[in-house]
Motif scaffolding. Sequence first.
Motif, mmCIF file in Angstrom:
data_model
loop_
_atom_site.group_PDB
_atom_site.id
_atom_site.type_symbol
_atom_site.label_atom_id
_atom_site.label_comp_id
_atom_site.label_asym_id
_atom_site.label_seq_id
_atom_site.Cartn_x
_atom_site.Cartn_y
_atom_site.Cartn_z
ATOM 1 N N THR A 76 24.273 5.451 19.946
ATOM 2 C CA THR A 76 24.758 6.110 21.156
ATOM 3 C C THR A 76 23.747 7.112 21.692
ATOM 4 O O THR A 76 22.842 7.565 20.978
ATOM 5 C CB THR A 76 26.086 6.830 20.878
ATOM 6 O OG1 THR A 76 25.872 7.841 19.867
ATOM 7 C CG2 THR A 76 27.145 5.850 20.381
ATOM 8 N N PHE A 77 23.937 7.475 22.963
ATOM 9 C CA PHE A 77 23.115 8.481 23.625
ATOM 10 C C PHE A 77 24.006 9.647 24.034
ATOM 11 O O PHE A 77 25.155 9.454 24.452
ATOM 12 C CB PHE A 77 22.443 7.903 24.884
ATOM 13 C CG PHE A 77 21.754 6.586 24.658
ATOM 14 C CD1 PHE A 77 20.733 6.472 23.728
ATOM 15 C CD2 PHE A 77 22.122 5.458 25.373
ATOM 16 C CE1 PHE A 77 20.096 5.270 23.517
ATOM 17 C CE2 PHE A 77 21.493 4.238 25.173
ATOM 18 C CZ PHE A 77 20.479 4.146 24.234
ATOM 19 N N ASP A 78 23.458 10.858 23.936
ATOM 20 C CA ASP A 78 24.214 12.033 24.370
ATOM 21 C C ASP A 78 24.303 12.100 25.893
ATOM 22 O O ASP A 78 25.310 12.545 26.447
ATOM 23 C CB ASP A 78 23.561 13.310 23.833
ATOM 24 C CG ASP A 78 23.650 13.409 22.313
ATOM 25 O OD1 ASP A 78 24.594 12.805 21.735
ATOM 26 O OD2 ASP A 78 22.782 14.058 21.712
ATOM 27 N N TYR A 94 16.934 5.897 17.798
ATOM 28 C CA TYR A 94 17.333 4.501 17.662
ATOM 29 C C TYR A 94 18.157 4.062 18.869
ATOM 30 O O TYR A 94 18.892 4.850 19.456
ATOM 31 C CB TYR A 94 18.121 4.303 16.369
ATOM 32 C CG TYR A 94 17.284 4.611 15.145
ATOM 33 C CD1 TYR A 94 16.382 3.680 14.637
ATOM 34 C CD2 TYR A 94 17.370 5.860 14.507
ATOM 35 C CE1 TYR A 94 15.591 3.965 13.537
ATOM 36 C CE2 TYR A 94 16.588 6.155 13.408
ATOM 37 C CZ TYR A 94 15.699 5.212 12.925
ATOM 38 O OH TYR A 94 14.921 5.498 11.844
ATOM 39 N N ILE A 95 18.017 2.787 19.211
ATOM 40 C CA ILE A 95 18.681 2.233 20.380
ATOM 41 C C ILE A 95 19.602 1.073 19.989
ATOM 42 O O ILE A 95 20.780 1.047 20.322
ATOM 43 C CB ILE A 95 17.643 1.744 21.410
ATOM 44 C CG1 ILE A 95 16.793 2.927 21.898
ATOM 45 C CG2 ILE A 95 18.326 1.035 22.591
ATOM 46 C CD1 ILE A 95 15.604 2.529 22.760
ATOM 47 N N TYR A 96 19.030 0.114 19.245
ATOM 48 C CA TYR A 96 19.712 -1.133 18.927
ATOM 49 C C TYR A 96 19.082 -1.641 17.640
ATOM 50 O O TYR A 96 17.855 -1.578 17.479
ATOM 51 C CB TYR A 96 19.494 -2.120 20.087
ATOM 52 C CG TYR A 96 20.248 -3.414 20.015
ATOM 53 C CD1 TYR A 96 21.640 -3.445 19.940
ATOM 54 C CD2 TYR A 96 19.566 -4.627 20.059
ATOM 55 C CE1 TYR A 96 22.324 -4.646 19.907
ATOM 56 C CE2 TYR A 96 20.244 -5.843 20.025
ATOM 57 C CZ TYR A 96 21.623 -5.844 19.945
ATOM 58 O OH TYR A 96 22.309 -7.034 19.922
ATOM 59 N N SER A 97 19.863 -2.141 16.692
ATOM 60 C CA SER A 97 19.324 -2.451 15.365
ATOM 61 C C SER A 97 18.321 -3.597 15.354
ATOM 62 O O SER A 97 17.564 -3.735 14.393
ATOM 63 C CB SER A 97 20.453 -2.722 14.377
ATOM 64 O OG SER A 97 20.995 -1.499 13.902
ATOM 65 N N ARG A 98 18.280 -4.423 16.389
ATOM 66 C CA ARG A 98 17.195 -5.398 16.471
ATOM 67 C C ARG A 98 15.871 -4.682 16.709
ATOM 68 O O ARG A 98 14.802 -5.201 16.379
ATOM 69 C CB ARG A 98 17.478 -6.420 17.581
ATOM 70 C CG ARG A 98 16.369 -7.450 17.760
ATOM 71 C CD ARG A 98 16.831 -8.676 18.537
ATOM 72 N NE ARG A 98 17.312 -8.346 19.858
ATOM 73 C CZ ARG A 98 16.550 -8.190 20.945
ATOM 74 N NH1 ARG A 98 15.227 -8.299 20.833
ATOM 75 N NH2 ARG A 98 17.074 -7.914 22.115
ATOM 76 N N TRP A 99 15.943 -3.491 17.284
ATOM 77 C CA TRP A 99 14.741 -2.708 17.573
ATOM 78 C C TRP A 99 14.380 -1.743 16.448
ATOM 79 O O TRP A 99 13.250 -1.273 16.366
ATOM 80 C CB TRP A 99 14.937 -1.910 18.866
ATOM 81 C CG TRP A 99 14.993 -2.737 20.108
ATOM 82 C CD1 TRP A 99 15.408 -4.028 20.225
ATOM 83 C CD2 TRP A 99 14.618 -2.322 21.419
ATOM 84 N NE1 TRP A 99 15.327 -4.444 21.520
ATOM 85 C CE2 TRP A 99 14.844 -3.411 22.285
ATOM 86 C CE3 TRP A 99 14.137 -1.125 21.949
ATOM 87 C CZ2 TRP A 99 14.588 -3.354 23.639
ATOM 88 C CZ3 TRP A 99 13.880 -1.065 23.302
ATOM 89 C CH2 TRP A 99 14.096 -2.162 24.149
#
Length: 447
Positions: A76-78, A94-99
């Motif tokens: 998530t992002f604040d 972190y953004i997405y676990s593929r990344w």
Amino acid sequence: MGFALLVLPCRSKIKYVLFPQVQTNFPALTLKSTIKSMSEEKLPFTGFSSVSIHGNQNKHPNSAHITPIYATSTFTFDTAQQGMERFDGQQEGYIYSRWGNPTFTDAEKVIEALECFNLKDSNGAPLQVKAILHASGQAAMTTMFMANLKPGDKILSHYSLYGGTQELMLKVLNQTGVETIIVDLRDLELTERTLKENPGIRIVHIETPANPTIQCVDIEEVTRIAKRYGTLVTVDNTFATPYLQQPFKYGVDFVFHSTTKFLNGHGTAIGGVLLGRDIEFMNTRATKWHRLLGGNSNPFDAFLLLQGMKTLEIRMDRHCSNAVETAAFLEKHPHVEKVNYTGLSSHPDFKTAQKQMNHPGAMLSFELKGGIESGKNFIDKLKMCVRAVSLGTVDTLISHPASMTHYGVAKEHREKYGITDGLIRMSVGIENLPDILNDLDQALSTT
């Protein structure tokens, strides 16, 4: 001043030691602050096991002792601004676990530390490399090839490679316009002549010790030659692990592992890792290809990898000591035609292994008298050693390359590379040595 009683175990006796209880006048906040600042100081590690256990040195929420399994597909992002800055690379996160994923990161940091342990860069500073964890060794290798090669480029590699690597080169990369040239890289004059005659060679790929003939290529000499022609050098270090061999010491550009094998050590998870010396390249082009190809790891497998690596040194010590004795036993056995193990002076690459490896390792192969039928009979009669492909687990694994790992390689190619119908590959485990030898002996004697 009072005294505290401290009980110390001392083999069969108990020692009692009186230590004075020292009282302090420092306020509690000051003391806590001092402890915190001291605990945040990073000590230089003097041993391999310390790096294996503490190499990531990351702190986790809620004071978790062990790296948690971050079983989340996304993060998530604040604020929208924070999300934009993360996508733009202005802010770490972190953004997405593929990344990327915190569990991946900890595993990557440990492997970076192991491959660089006690190594220096050209300026005398501790060597820094970047690791990217993958779903498998094949995924890591694919990222490296795709990120570096374009149509018209060539790969130079050698005889006796893991079957999946050879098939990737000859059946997949060739369809993208990339040609693979296979020669004996142990012949340094031939290596240089091939580079000179083929200016399109972009990568020299080394697998040493090689699968399954245990051939060893001189990393230092091949790298020295390749650099004269502006060629990248990659090394598959799966068989050796960084405990036995550190290819970055010799100036190579990339190192691979199938982390499924010795790094994990327990056969519980599939994984791979790509490490690169050019950190900018790894953070940009390599990372982009990794994400687009989708060969990412997963949190649970990364967690299992982290646990396995903590015992890498002590496991490898037992693997290796067992392998030395097993190779000596097989070399004297009347039903064995030939043993491939770099710890034997009879191996043609004995000196090369001595030069670049701390120990010959845990992998060996041997040729049975009687060809394929003897090989099948031997494998069928094993009682403790496990009939399975893969390697690097705590139990001894035995396979028949011609019908298993190299089944997809044409027979004429296999035999040209020394992978005959009667060849048996063995990953020596950490069981009690007499039990390994007894099982081999009974299976060989009734073959």
